[in-house]
Design an enzyme around this catalytic site. Structure first.
Site, PDB file in Angstrom:
ATOM      1  N   LYS A 133      34.828  10.341  65.775  1.00  0.00           N
ATOM      2  CA  LYS A 133      35.834  10.191  66.822  1.00  0.00           C
ATOM      3  C   LYS A 133      35.419   9.133  67.833  1.00  0.00           C
ATOM      4  O   LYS A 133      36.243   8.346  68.286  1.00  0.00           O
ATOM      5  CB  LYS A 133      36.082  11.521  67.547  1.00  0.00           C
ATOM      6  CG  LYS A 133      36.936  12.488  66.741  1.00  0.00           C
ATOM      7  CD  LYS A 133      37.519  13.568  67.632  1.00  0.00           C
ATOM      8  CE  LYS A 133      38.262  14.615  66.807  1.00  0.00           C
ATOM      9  NZ  LYS A 133      38.653  15.779  67.597  1.00  0.00           N
ATOM     10  N   LYS A 173      40.587  13.687  54.609  1.00  0.00           N
ATOM     11  CA  LYS A 173      41.079  14.984  55.080  1.00  0.00           C
ATOM     12  C   LYS A 173      42.471  14.847  55.691  1.00  0.00           C
ATOM     13  O   LYS A 173      42.751  13.864  56.384  1.00  0.00           O
ATOM     14  CB  LYS A 173      40.078  15.488  56.133  1.00  0.00           C
ATOM     15  CG  LYS A 173      40.440  16.760  56.825  1.00  0.00           C
ATOM     16  CD  LYS A 173      39.377  17.152  57.844  1.00  0.00           C
ATOM     17  CE  LYS A 173      39.565  16.451  59.184  1.00  0.00           C
ATOM     18  NZ  LYS A 173      38.791  17.042  60.286  1.00  0.00           N
ATOM     19  N   LYS A 230      45.353  15.830  62.012  1.00  0.00           N
ATOM     20  CA  LYS A 230      46.306  15.558  63.075  1.00  0.00           C
ATOM     21  C   LYS A 230      46.072  14.185  63.672  1.00  0.00           C
ATOM     22  O   LYS A 230      47.004  13.481  64.016  1.00  0.00           O
ATOM     23  CB  LYS A 230      46.136  16.579  64.214  1.00  0.00           C
ATOM     24  CG  LYS A 230      46.614  17.957  63.876  1.00  0.00           C
ATOM     25  CD  LYS A 230      46.439  18.910  65.062  1.00  0.00           C
ATOM     26  CE  LYS A 230      45.256  19.836  64.824  1.00  0.00           C
ATOM     27  NZ  LYS A 230      45.368  21.118  65.543  1.00  0.00           N
TER      28      LYS A 230
HETATM   29  P1  TYM Z   1      41.269  22.056  64.655  1.00  0.00           P
HETATM   30  O1  TYM Z   1      42.224  22.396  65.744  1.00  0.00           O
HETATM   31  O2  TYM Z   1      41.051  20.642  64.320  1.00  0.00           O
HETATM   32  O3  TYM Z   1      41.713  22.749  63.300  1.00  0.00           O
HETATM   33  C1  TYM Z   1      42.007  24.131  63.219  1.00  0.00           C
HETATM   34  C2  TYM Z   1      41.471  24.699  61.917  1.00  0.00           C
HETATM   35  O4  TYM Z   1      42.038  24.038  60.801  1.00  0.00           O
HETATM   36  C3  TYM Z   1      41.009  23.627  59.895  1.00  0.00           C
HETATM   37  N1  TYM Z   1      41.425  22.381  59.228  1.00  0.00           N
HETATM   38  C4  TYM Z   1      41.466  22.194  57.892  1.00  0.00           C
HETATM   39  N2  TYM Z   1      41.160  23.000  56.859  1.00  0.00           N
HETATM   40  C5  TYM Z   1      41.323  22.516  55.610  1.00  0.00           C
HETATM   41  N3  TYM Z   1      41.789  21.276  55.355  1.00  0.00           N
HETATM   42  C6  TYM Z   1      42.113  20.421  56.348  1.00  0.00           C
HETATM   43  N4  TYM Z   1      42.573  19.207  56.101  1.00  0.00           N
HETATM   44  C7  TYM Z   1      41.947  20.871  57.697  1.00  0.00           C
HETATM   45  N5  TYM Z   1      42.170  20.306  58.915  1.00  0.00           N
HETATM   46  C8  TYM Z   1      41.848  21.234  59.833  1.00  0.00           C
HETATM   47  C9  TYM Z   1      39.794  23.413  60.781  1.00  0.00           C
HETATM   48  O5  TYM Z   1      38.604  23.500  60.045  1.00  0.00           O
HETATM   49  C10 TYM Z   1      39.949  24.533  61.785  1.00  0.00           C
HETATM   50  O6  TYM Z   1      39.414  25.736  61.273  1.00  0.00           O
HETATM   51  N6  TYM Z   1      36.770  22.552  66.683  1.00  0.00           N
HETATM   52  C11 TYM Z   1      37.898  23.315  66.164  1.00  0.00           C
HETATM   53  C12 TYM Z   1      38.560  24.223  67.186  1.00  0.00           C
HETATM   54  C13 TYM Z   1      37.653  25.238  67.796  1.00  0.00           C
HETATM   55  C14 TYM Z   1      37.075  26.354  67.134  1.00  0.00           C
HETATM   56  C15 TYM Z   1      36.333  27.049  68.131  1.00  0.00           C
HETATM   57  C16 TYM Z   1      37.094  26.830  65.830  1.00  0.00           C
HETATM   58  C17 TYM Z   1      37.257  25.283  69.078  1.00  0.00           C
HETATM   59  N7  TYM Z   1      36.461  26.364  69.298  1.00  0.00           N
HETATM   60  C18 TYM Z   1      35.609  28.191  67.825  1.00  0.00           C
HETATM   61  C19 TYM Z   1      36.371  27.997  65.529  1.00  0.00           C
HETATM   62  C20 TYM Z   1      35.651  28.647  66.522  1.00  0.00           C
HETATM   63  C21 TYM Z   1      38.930  22.307  65.704  1.00  0.00           C
HETATM   64  O7  TYM Z   1      38.971  21.192  66.117  1.00  0.00           O
HETATM   65  O8  TYM Z   1      39.889  22.800  64.906  1.00  0.00           O
END
Ligand code: TYM
Length: 339
Positions: free
Chosen positions: A112, A201, A204
């Site tokens: 990022k 991947k 968003k």
């Molecule tokens: P975020 O908001 O980017 O994504 C939410 C969840 O979706 C999963 N994900 C995917 N899984 C499979 N294939 C994909 N292409 C794909 N894109 C996204 C992510 O792995 C995630 O589980 N850092 C985290 C948010 C967060 C969090 C936490 C998660 C903040 N605090 C504590 C778990 C525990 C994130 O950016 O997710």
């Protein structure tokens, strides 16, 4: 009961198929067997430049979508991160236990920040994984009593490793306080890829609109995107990660949503080629997302009810977080207030 914590960023107008298969579907099923805490992480959403009104709207849309997918606010504690200030407080303490070099090795940060350039990269983006560790560890069960599981996609594995390291480091320095959390990553759907760039991947922030299937997308455009998904040379519907990344991604999606094994799908489409396969896949995706889209719209029509749900969630999460922070403050050596 074992505990579950997970979070999602409110950084888009809709969640996408990767979020759903990689994480959110598991959020729903784990409610049956675990004490669950689910958080819309708005503090994380401001680590890159954002628009305040958009963030407010997307936070509400996120909550509505989660309920529409089956997160049950009576069983799960569903809340917004900024409603529980202990998240930021514990992040400070854990940040003081995190090495600068250790944080510098986080690959999501490297990706990022290289896109943003040094001047556009905030310190918040750098310490993002520490806040994530705080999110999880605030909901620790008492050590030795139960597990702490975190349903996420493959891309969060490194952040989960850091969280485990920080939990163990804190325990080592200040006494047994946190349970080291376990990542709960699904078998076939841990990394859903971009429909247009099947080696990347679905994301968003990085994918083009044509590469993403949004949960809230209208049926017409959704069908079109799936029909136009990049497939590979040849016309056989076969699973081959190296040579046929596009078809392989579609097979994984189909299988995960429909429950048919990849082998059975290969057999079913052995004669028909890509066209029929994609047509059927589009119907499977629509069958899953249409009811979710309709329920989300209905929920957004009653903002007062959403606010009530979030108020209750914040109260329940806040009670657990307050208890954990009291222990943490004491272990770290802060003088107790009013003592
Ligand atoms: P975020 O908001 O980017 O994504 C939410 C969840 O979706 C999963 N994900 C995917 N899984 C499979 N294939 C994909 N292409 C794909 N894109 C996204 C992510 O792995 C995630 O589980 N850092 C985290 C948010 C967060 C969090 C936490 C998660 C903040 N605090 C504590 C778990 C525990 C994130 O950016 O997710």
């Amino acid at each position: 009961a074992p505990r579950v914590f997970s979070g999602i960023q409110p950084t888009a107008d809709s969640f996408h198929l990767g979020n759903y298969l990689g994480a959110l579907r598991q959020w729903v099923s784990l409610q049956d067997t675990h004490e669950t805490f689910y958080c819309v992480v708005d503090l994380h959403a401001i680590t890159v430049e954002h628009d305040p009104e958009l963030l407010r709207r997307r936070t509400r849309v996120s909550v509505a979508q989660l309920i529409a997918m089956g997160v049950d606010p009576d069983r799960a504690t569903l809340f917004v991160q900024s409603h529980v200030p202990e998240h930021a407080e514990l992040a400070w303490v854990l940040g003081c236990l995190t090495g600068f070099g250790e944080a510098s090795r986080m690959t999501q940060f490297k990706d990022k920040s290289s896109k943003q350039g040094a001047s556009g990269t905030s310190v918040g983006l750098f310490t993002y994984p520490v806040l994530q560790a705080a999110d999880i560890l605030l909901y620790t069960p008492e050590p030795g009593t139960a597990a702490l599981r975190v349903p996420v996609g493959e891309d969060q594995r490194q952040h989960l490793e850091l969280t485990r390291t920080l939990a163990q480091r804190f325990n080592h320095r200040f006494g047994e306080t946190f349970v080291a959390p376990e990542a709960h990553i699904p078998e076939g759907a841990a990394k859903i890829t971009d429909l247009q760039e099947p080696d990347a991947k679905m994301s968003k922030s990085a994918s083009s609109p044509q590469g993403i299937i949004d949960v809230l997308e209208e049926p017409g455009p959704m069908r079109k995107k799936i029909m136009r998904a990049v497939t590979d040379t040849g016309s056989e519907v076969v699973y081959d990660e190296e040579k046929k990344a596009g078809v392989t991604n579609l097979l994984r999606i189909y299988s995960a949503l429909d429950g048919t094994s990849v082998a059975d799908l290969e057999a079913k489409y052995a004669e028909s080629g890509y066209g029929q396969f994609k047509k059927d896949l589009a119907e499977v995706v629509l069958g899953t997302f249409t009811p979710i889209r309709e329920r989300t719209t209905a929920l957004l029509d009653d903002p007062a009810e959403l606010d009530r749900i979030l108020e209750k969630g914040a109260e329940r999460a806040g009670a657990v977080a307050a208890r954990t922070m009291e222990i943490v403050r004491d272990r770290v050596g802060f003088v107790g207030r009013g003592r």
